[in-house]
Scaffold this active site. Structure first.
Site, PDB file in Angstrom:
ATOM      1  N   LYS A  92      14.544 -17.805 -25.297  1.00 25.40           N
ATOM      2  CA  LYS A  92      13.973 -16.731 -24.460  1.00 25.40           C
ATOM      3  C   LYS A  92      15.084 -16.095 -23.621  1.00 25.40           C
ATOM      4  CE  LYS A  92       9.820 -16.827 -25.834  1.00 25.40           C
ATOM      5  NZ  LYS A  92       9.361 -15.696 -26.640  1.00 25.40           N
ATOM      6  N   SER A 111       9.480 -16.009 -20.466  1.00 27.56           N
ATOM      7  CA  SER A 111       8.739 -17.147 -19.934  1.00 27.56           C
ATOM      8  C   SER A 111       9.333 -17.607 -18.616  1.00 27.56           C
ATOM      9  CB  SER A 111       8.827 -18.284 -20.960  1.00 27.56           C
ATOM     10  OG  SER A 111       8.366 -19.487 -20.402  1.00 27.56           O
ATOM     11  N   TYR A 149      13.883 -24.014 -26.855  1.00 28.30           N
ATOM     12  CA  TYR A 149      12.899 -22.923 -26.809  1.00 28.30           C
ATOM     13  C   TYR A 149      13.215 -21.987 -25.633  1.00 28.30           C
ATOM     14  CZ  TYR A 149       8.685 -20.470 -25.374  1.00 28.30           C
ATOM     15  OH  TYR A 149       7.817 -19.492 -24.953  1.00 28.30           O
TER      16      TYR A 149
HETATM   17  P1  NAD Z   1       1.090 -17.728 -30.813  1.00 29.49           P
HETATM   18  O1  NAD Z   1       1.782 -18.711 -31.664  1.00 29.49           O
HETATM   19  O2  NAD Z   1      -0.384 -17.849 -30.643  1.00 29.49           O
HETATM   20  O3  NAD Z   1       1.398 -16.250 -31.331  1.00 29.49           O
HETATM   21  C1  NAD Z   1       2.577 -15.912 -31.997  1.00 29.49           C
HETATM   22  C2  NAD Z   1       2.190 -15.108 -33.225  1.00 29.49           C
HETATM   23  O4  NAD Z   1       3.383 -14.708 -33.908  1.00 29.49           O
HETATM   24  C3  NAD Z   1       1.366 -15.900 -34.241  1.00 29.49           C
HETATM   25  O5  NAD Z   1       0.279 -15.118 -34.663  1.00 29.49           O
HETATM   26  C4  NAD Z   1       2.331 -16.168 -35.394  1.00 29.49           C
HETATM   27  O6  NAD Z   1       1.665 -16.223 -36.641  1.00 29.49           O
HETATM   28  C5  NAD Z   1       3.257 -14.980 -35.288  1.00 29.49           C
HETATM   29  N1  NAD Z   1       4.630 -15.191 -35.781  1.00 29.49           N
HETATM   30  C6  NAD Z   1       5.473 -16.231 -35.485  1.00 29.49           C
HETATM   31  N2  NAD Z   1       6.668 -16.043 -36.073  1.00 29.49           N
HETATM   32  C7  NAD Z   1       6.587 -14.853 -36.744  1.00 29.49           C
HETATM   33  C8  NAD Z   1       7.486 -14.095 -37.521  1.00 29.49           C
HETATM   34  N3  NAD Z   1       8.745 -14.519 -37.734  1.00 29.49           N
HETATM   35  N4  NAD Z   1       7.073 -12.921 -38.049  1.00 29.49           N
HETATM   36  C9  NAD Z   1       5.806 -12.462 -37.828  1.00 29.49           C
HETATM   37  N5  NAD Z   1       4.909 -13.145 -37.098  1.00 29.49           N
HETATM   38  C10 NAD Z   1       5.292 -14.307 -36.553  1.00 29.49           C
HETATM   39  O7  NAD Z   1       1.823 -17.741 -29.385  1.00 29.49           O
HETATM   40  P2  NAD Z   1       1.364 -17.122 -28.007  1.00 29.49           P
HETATM   41  O8  NAD Z   1       0.939 -18.212 -27.117  1.00 29.49           O
HETATM   42  O9  NAD Z   1       0.464 -15.977 -28.252  1.00 29.49           O
HETATM   43  O10 NAD Z   1       2.759 -16.598 -27.477  1.00 29.49           O
HETATM   44  C11 NAD Z   1       3.222 -15.297 -27.746  1.00 29.49           C
HETATM   45  C12 NAD Z   1       4.628 -15.138 -27.207  1.00 29.49           C
HETATM   46  O11 NAD Z   1       4.640 -15.412 -25.803  1.00 29.49           O
HETATM   47  C13 NAD Z   1       5.652 -16.092 -27.828  1.00 29.49           C
HETATM   48  O12 NAD Z   1       6.870 -15.414 -27.964  1.00 29.49           O
HETATM   49  C14 NAD Z   1       5.763 -17.185 -26.790  1.00 29.49           C
HETATM   50  O13 NAD Z   1       7.021 -17.824 -26.844  1.00 29.49           O
HETATM   51  C15 NAD Z   1       5.603 -16.404 -25.503  1.00 29.49           C
HETATM   52  N6  NAD Z   1       5.120 -17.219 -24.387  1.00 29.49           N
HETATM   53  C16 NAD Z   1       3.965 -17.923 -24.523  1.00 29.49           C
HETATM   54  C17 NAD Z   1       3.502 -18.713 -23.463  1.00 29.49           C
HETATM   55  C18 NAD Z   1       2.230 -19.498 -23.608  1.00 29.49           C
HETATM   56  O14 NAD Z   1       1.957 -20.316 -22.745  1.00 29.49           O
HETATM   57  N7  NAD Z   1       1.418 -19.307 -24.626  1.00 29.49           N
HETATM   58  C19 NAD Z   1       4.218 -18.772 -22.271  1.00 29.49           C
HETATM   59  C20 NAD Z   1       5.391 -18.011 -22.166  1.00 29.49           C
HETATM   60  C21 NAD Z   1       5.828 -17.243 -23.221  1.00 29.49           C
HETATM   61  C1  UD1 Z   2       4.434 -25.769 -21.072  1.00 30.00           C
HETATM   62  C2  UD1 Z   2       5.816 -25.456 -21.579  1.00 30.00           C
HETATM   63  C3  UD1 Z   2       6.234 -24.079 -21.156  1.00 30.00           C
HETATM   64  C4  UD1 Z   2       5.180 -23.048 -21.548  1.00 30.00           C
HETATM   65  C5  UD1 Z   2       3.851 -23.488 -20.944  1.00 30.00           C
HETATM   66  C6  UD1 Z   2       2.710 -22.575 -21.242  1.00 30.00           C
HETATM   67  C7  UD1 Z   2       6.886 -27.665 -21.557  1.00 30.00           C
HETATM   68  C8  UD1 Z   2       7.944 -28.521 -20.927  1.00 30.00           C
HETATM   69  N1  UD1 Z   2       6.744 -26.442 -21.045  1.00 30.00           N
HETATM   70  O1  UD1 Z   2       4.477 -25.746 -19.655  1.00 30.00           O
HETATM   71  O2  UD1 Z   2       7.467 -23.741 -21.737  1.00 30.00           O
HETATM   72  O3  UD1 Z   2       5.550 -21.787 -21.059  1.00 30.00           O
HETATM   73  O4  UD1 Z   2       3.537 -24.774 -21.464  1.00 30.00           O
HETATM   74  O5  UD1 Z   2       2.319 -22.686 -22.593  1.00 30.00           O
HETATM   75  O6  UD1 Z   2       6.213 -28.062 -22.481  1.00 30.00           O
HETATM   76  N2  UD1 Z   2      -0.951 -32.059 -18.482  1.00 30.00           N
HETATM   77  C9  UD1 Z   2      -1.677 -33.226 -18.376  1.00 30.00           C
HETATM   78  N3  UD1 Z   2      -2.323 -33.673 -19.488  1.00 30.00           N
HETATM   79  C10 UD1 Z   2      -2.291 -33.021 -20.695  1.00 30.00           C
HETATM   80  C11 UD1 Z   2      -1.542 -31.824 -20.780  1.00 30.00           C
HETATM   81  C12 UD1 Z   2      -0.870 -31.376 -19.657  1.00 30.00           C
HETATM   82  O7  UD1 Z   2      -1.733 -33.842 -17.320  1.00 30.00           O
HETATM   83  O8  UD1 Z   2      -2.888 -33.501 -21.669  1.00 30.00           O
HETATM   84  C13 UD1 Z   2      -0.254 -31.544 -17.287  1.00 30.00           C
HETATM   85  C14 UD1 Z   2       1.243 -31.426 -17.448  1.00 30.00           C
HETATM   86  O9  UD1 Z   2       1.878 -32.596 -17.032  1.00 30.00           O
HETATM   87  C15 UD1 Z   2       1.549 -30.236 -16.539  1.00 30.00           C
HETATM   88  C16 UD1 Z   2       0.280 -29.389 -16.552  1.00 30.00           C
HETATM   89  O10 UD1 Z   2      -0.752 -30.228 -17.058  1.00 30.00           O
HETATM   90  O11 UD1 Z   2       1.750 -30.691 -15.246  1.00 30.00           O
HETATM   91  C17 UD1 Z   2       0.394 -28.163 -17.426  1.00 30.00           C
HETATM   92  O12 UD1 Z   2       0.884 -28.565 -18.695  1.00 30.00           O
HETATM   93  P1  UD1 Z   2       1.041 -27.548 -19.907  1.00 30.00           P
HETATM   94  O13 UD1 Z   2      -0.222 -26.808 -20.120  1.00 30.00           O
HETATM   95  O14 UD1 Z   2       1.608 -28.304 -21.061  1.00 30.00           O
HETATM   96  O15 UD1 Z   2       2.082 -26.471 -19.364  1.00 30.00           O
HETATM   97  P2  UD1 Z   2       3.575 -26.677 -18.792  1.00 30.00           P
HETATM   98  O16 UD1 Z   2       4.028 -28.059 -18.963  1.00 30.00           O
HETATM   99  O17 UD1 Z   2       3.614 -26.070 -17.435  1.00 30.00           O
END
Ligand code: NAD
Ligand code: UD1
Length: 334
Positions: free
Chosen positions: A153, A125, A149
Site C-alpha cells: 500500500k 489503508s 501487505y
Molecule cells: P475484496 O477482496 O473484497 O475486493 C477486491 C476485489 O478485487 C475482488 O473482487 C477481487 O476478485 C478483485 N481482484 C483482486 N485482484 C485482482 C486483479 N489482479 N485483477 C482484477 N481483479 C482483482 O477486498 P476489499 O475488502 O473490498 O478491499 C478493497 C481494497 O481496499 C483492497 O485494495 C484492500 O487492500 C483495500 N483495503 C481494504 C480494507 C478492508 O478492511 N477490507 C482496509 C484497508 C484497505
Molecule cells: C486488520 C488488518 C488491517 C486491515 C484491517 C481491516 C492485521 C494485522 N491488520 O486489522 O491491515 O486494514 O484488518 O480489514 O491483520 N479480534 C478478536 N477476535 C477475532 C478477530 C479479531 O478479538 O476473532 C480483534 C483483534 O485482535 C483486533 C480487533 O478485533 O483487536 C479487530 O480485528 P480485525 O477485524 O482483524 O482488524 P485489525 O486487526 O484492526
C-alpha cells in the site's frame, strides 16, 4: 453521466462503492477477475441501482485486457480496489503480494497514461502508519509498515505520487481506510470472506448465526480501559460514499493527496460485542484467549482532513454497522 472505471468493483468495498457512484450520478464500469468475489454480485448491484452495470472479467495486471476496456469508454477517473489483502498471507508469501499489488497499480497507471485519464482514487489503508504513531493518526504522521501487505500500500502510494508529479493535470486521492464493517442496507451485498474469517465482524456474525461456537477475544490485558484492542470501525456504505466525494475533489485539484477515512471514534472488542448484542438482540458467546501476534492496542483516525477536503463525515454508528452486517449474514443463510 461520467464513466468511472472501478477495478475490484465486485469485491466488498468496491461493490458498495459501485452502488454509491450510481446513486451519485456516475456510470461505473467494473474490471474484476473474481478471484475474491462472485459474478452474482453484479446482478445484485443491478437490483440495487436499477441500472445496467458493465463488467469485464479480467486481471488488472493484463495490460492488453485493460487497454481494450479503456478503448471502449471515455473514463473521467479510475478507482483502484483490485488487489490481495490478507495480512497473514502476505507475511508467508511476500513475493506474491509485492508482484500482484504493485503490478496491478502500475498496469492501471500505464493504461491511464496511454489513454489520457488523469484522475485516480486509490484504496490505501491505516496500516501505512507506524505502529508507534500517536493516536489519532493524522495524514502527516510517520509512515512505515509491519507486514508486506502494508508495504504494497505504501509503495503503491509512492508510485502514484511519482506519476502524479510527472504528469501535469494528474490528480490522485489516496484514501487511507480504517476498519470497514457492515453491509448495504438492502442486505444484498456485504462481506463474504472465504473460509474462517480473520476479521472481527465477519467472525461475530458467523458466531451469531451458529456457524462457529464462540468468538475468541484476542487478549484482555492491553493498556485500554477494558483491556481489549480499540479500532476505528466505519460503515462500508459511509466509506463508499467517501469515494464519490473524492471524485469531486479530484476534478478540482491536482497532485496526490492522502486522506484518512474513519469515524474518529474507537471501539474496543468488548464494546463491539455489546453493540452487536444491543443492535440484533442476539447474545454472543465469547471467551478471552491469547493476544494475536502483530495486534496493536489502539488506533483511530483523525477525520478532519476528510471533512475539510471532501466534506465527508461518517453518518452511521456502530449499532447500524452491526445491524447491517447481521442482516447480510442472515440473508446468506436463506
Ligand atoms: P475484496 O477482496 O473484497 O475486493 C477486491 C476485489 O478485487 C475482488 O473482487 C477481487 O476478485 C478483485 N481482484 C483482486 N485482484 C485482482 C486483479 N489482479 N485483477 C482484477 N481483479 C482483482 O477486498 P476489499 O475488502 O473490498 O478491499 C478493497 C481494497 O481496499 C483492497 O485494495 C484492500 O487492500 C483495500 N483495503 C481494504 C480494507 C478492508 O478492511 N477490507 C482496509 C484497508 C484497505
Ligand atoms: C486488520 C488488518 C488491517 C486491515 C484491517 C481491516 C492485521 C494485522 N491488520 O486489522 O491491515 O486494514 O484488518 O480489514 O491483520 N479480534 C478478536 N477476535 C477475532 C478477530 C479479531 O478479538 O476473532 C480483534 C483483534 O485482535 C483486533 C480487533 O478485533 O483487536 C479487530 O480485528 P480485525 O477485524 O482483524 O482488524 P485489525 O486487526 O484492526
Amino acid at each position: 453521466m461520467p464513466n468511472i472505471l472501478v477495478t475490484g468493483g465486485a469485491g466488498y468495498i468496491g461493490s458498495h462503492t459501485v452502488a454509491a457512484l450510481s446513486a451519485a450520478g456516475y456510470s461505473p464500469v467494473i474490471v474484476d477477475n473474481f478471484s475474491n468475489s462472485q459474478e452474482s454480485v453484479i446482478t445484485r448491484l443491478e437490483k440495487i441501482t436499477g441500472a445496467q452495470i458493465p463488467f469485464y472479467n479480467a486481471d488488472v495486471r493484463d495490460g492488453a485486457a485493460l487497454d481494450a476496456v479503456f478503448s471502449q469508454y471515455s473514463f473521467a477517473a479510475a478507482i483502484h480496489f483490485a488487489g490481495l489483502k490478507a495480512v497473514g498471507e502476505s507475511v508467508a508469501e511476500p513475493l506474491r503480494y509485492y508482484e500482484h499489488n504493485l503490478a496491478a497499480t502500475m498496469s492501471l497507471l500505464a493504461a491511464m497514461q496511454k489513454h489520457g485519464v488523469k484522475s485516480l482514487i486509490f484504496s490505501s489503508s491505516a496500516t501505512v502508519y507506524r505502529e508507534d504513531d500517536p493516536v489519532p493518526y493524522v495524514e502527516s504522521g510517520e509512515l512505515g509498515c509491519s507486514n508486506p501487505y502494508g508495504w504494497t500500500k505504501l509503495f503503491s502510494e509512492q508510485i502514484i505520487r511519482d506519476v502524479a508529479a510527472a504528469t501535469p493535470g494528474f490528480s490522485a486521492v489516496l484514501l487511507r481506510y480504517f476498519n470497514p464493517i457492515g453491509a448495504h442496507s438492502s442486505g444484498l451485498i456485504g462481506e463474504e470472506p472465504q473460509g474462517v474469517p480473520n476479521n472481527l465482524l465477519p467472525y461475530v456474525t458467523q458466531v451469531a448465526a451458529g456457524i462457529r461456537p464462540q468468538l475468541s477475544v484476542f487478549g484482555n490485558d492491553y493498556p485500554t480501559p477494558d483491556g481489549t484492542c480499540i479500532r476505528d470501525y466505519i460503515h462500508v456504505s459511509d466509506l463508499a460514499r467517501a469515494h464519490a466525494l473524492a471524485l469531486g475533489f479530484a476534478e478540482k485539484n491536482t497532485g496526490a493527496t492522502a486522506i484518512n477515512i474513519g469515524t474518529g471514534r474507537g471501539y474496543s472488542v468488548l464494546e463491539v460485542v455489546a453493540a452487536f448484542e444491543r443492535a440484533t438482540g442476539v447474545s454472543l458467546p465469547y471467551r478471552v484467549t491469547a493476544r494475536r501476534p502483530g495486534d496493536i492496542p489502539e488506533y483511530f483516525a483523525n477525520p478532519e482532513l476528510a471533512r475539510e477536503k471532501l466534506g465527508f463525515a461518517a453518518e452511521l454508528g456502530i449499532e447500524e454497522m452491526c445491524r447491517d452486517a447481521w442482516r447480510f449474514e442472515q440473508g446468506r443463510k436463506d
